[in-house]
Design a protein around this motif. Structure first.
Motif, PDB file in Angstrom:
ATOM      1  N   UNK A  17       1.208  -8.527  -7.586  1.00  0.00           N
ATOM      2  CA  UNK A  17       2.002  -7.761  -6.630  1.00  0.00           C
ATOM      3  C   UNK A  17       1.218  -6.507  -6.278  1.00  0.00           C
ATOM      4  N   UNK A  18       1.059  -6.243  -4.997  1.00  0.00           N
ATOM      5  CA  UNK A  18       0.289  -5.092  -4.540  1.00  0.00           C
ATOM      6  C   UNK A  18       1.231  -4.044  -3.965  1.00  0.00           C
ATOM      7  N   UNK A  19       1.116  -2.829  -4.486  1.00  0.00           N
ATOM      8  CA  UNK A  19       1.920  -1.708  -4.014  1.00  0.00           C
ATOM      9  C   UNK A  19       1.015  -0.709  -3.319  1.00  0.00           C
ATOM     10  N   UNK A  20       1.602   0.197  -2.562  1.00  0.00           N
ATOM     11  CA  UNK A  20       0.827   1.095  -1.709  1.00  0.00           C
ATOM     12  C   UNK A  20       0.097   2.213  -2.439  1.00  0.00           C
ATOM     13  N   UNK A  21       0.632   2.687  -3.577  1.00  0.00           N
ATOM     14  CA  UNK A  21      -0.009   3.835  -4.215  1.00  0.00           C
ATOM     15  C   UNK A  21       0.260   3.856  -5.717  1.00  0.00           C
ATOM     16  N   UNK A  22      -0.465   4.745  -6.397  1.00  0.00           N
ATOM     17  CA  UNK A  22      -0.368   4.852  -7.853  1.00  0.00           C
ATOM     18  C   UNK A  22       1.048   5.169  -8.305  1.00  0.00           C
ATOM     19  N   UNK A  23       1.740   6.054  -7.593  1.00  0.00           N
ATOM     20  CA  UNK A  23       3.095   6.446  -7.986  1.00  0.00           C
ATOM     21  C   UNK A  23       4.045   5.242  -7.950  1.00  0.00           C
TER      22      UNK A  23
END
Length: 133
Positions: free
Chosen positions: A76-82
């Motif tokens: 799963x790819x998310x937009x940012x570290x947070x």
């Protein structure tokens, strides 16, 4: 040519798997087929553009864990570290077994790896597979 990739995963208790995936990752159930007793013959869950199909294992087992990998895992790819850190906290609260806590790899992927209650590995990070580096 438009192509859609979906993950097909087998679970010993598909109803419990659906509940856990909703709680842990925030998937939305978009289709569910089963009996009135709450059992699940087939379910489809969506999170953003990701789709997971869940069915009964019928004797199949998840791939064995060797070190920190089962040799296959949805990514799963998310937009940012947070966002990665927030999702890690959520899946950890839901009881995931942590294989790799949040870290930033030498290639810049902020990620974590967990096992769900039936031993399926899940990888979450900021690296978008197939994107130019």
């Amino acid at each position: 040519m438009p192509v859609t990739l979906s993950l097909f995963t087998l679970y010993r208790d598909p109803a419990a798997a659906v509940r856990w995936l909703v709680e842990a990752f925030g998937f939305e159930v978009v289709a569910r087929f089963g009996a009135e007793d709450g059992s699940v013959a087939h379910a489809e869950l969506r999170l953003g553009d990701a789709v997971v199909m869940v069915q009964a294992a019928d004797g199949h087992a998840p791939a064995p864990l060797v070190g920190t990998s089962t040799s296959r895992a949805p990514v799963l790819t998310l937009d940012d570290d947070a966002a990665v850190d927030e999702l890690f906290a959520r899946v950890e609260r839901a009881g995931a077994t942590v294989l790799i806590p949040p870290e930033t790899t030498e290639w810049g992927n902020h990620r974590f790896e967990v096992l769900d209650p039936e031993g399926h590995q899940w990888s979450v990070g900021t690296h978008r597979p197939g994107a130019a580096w």
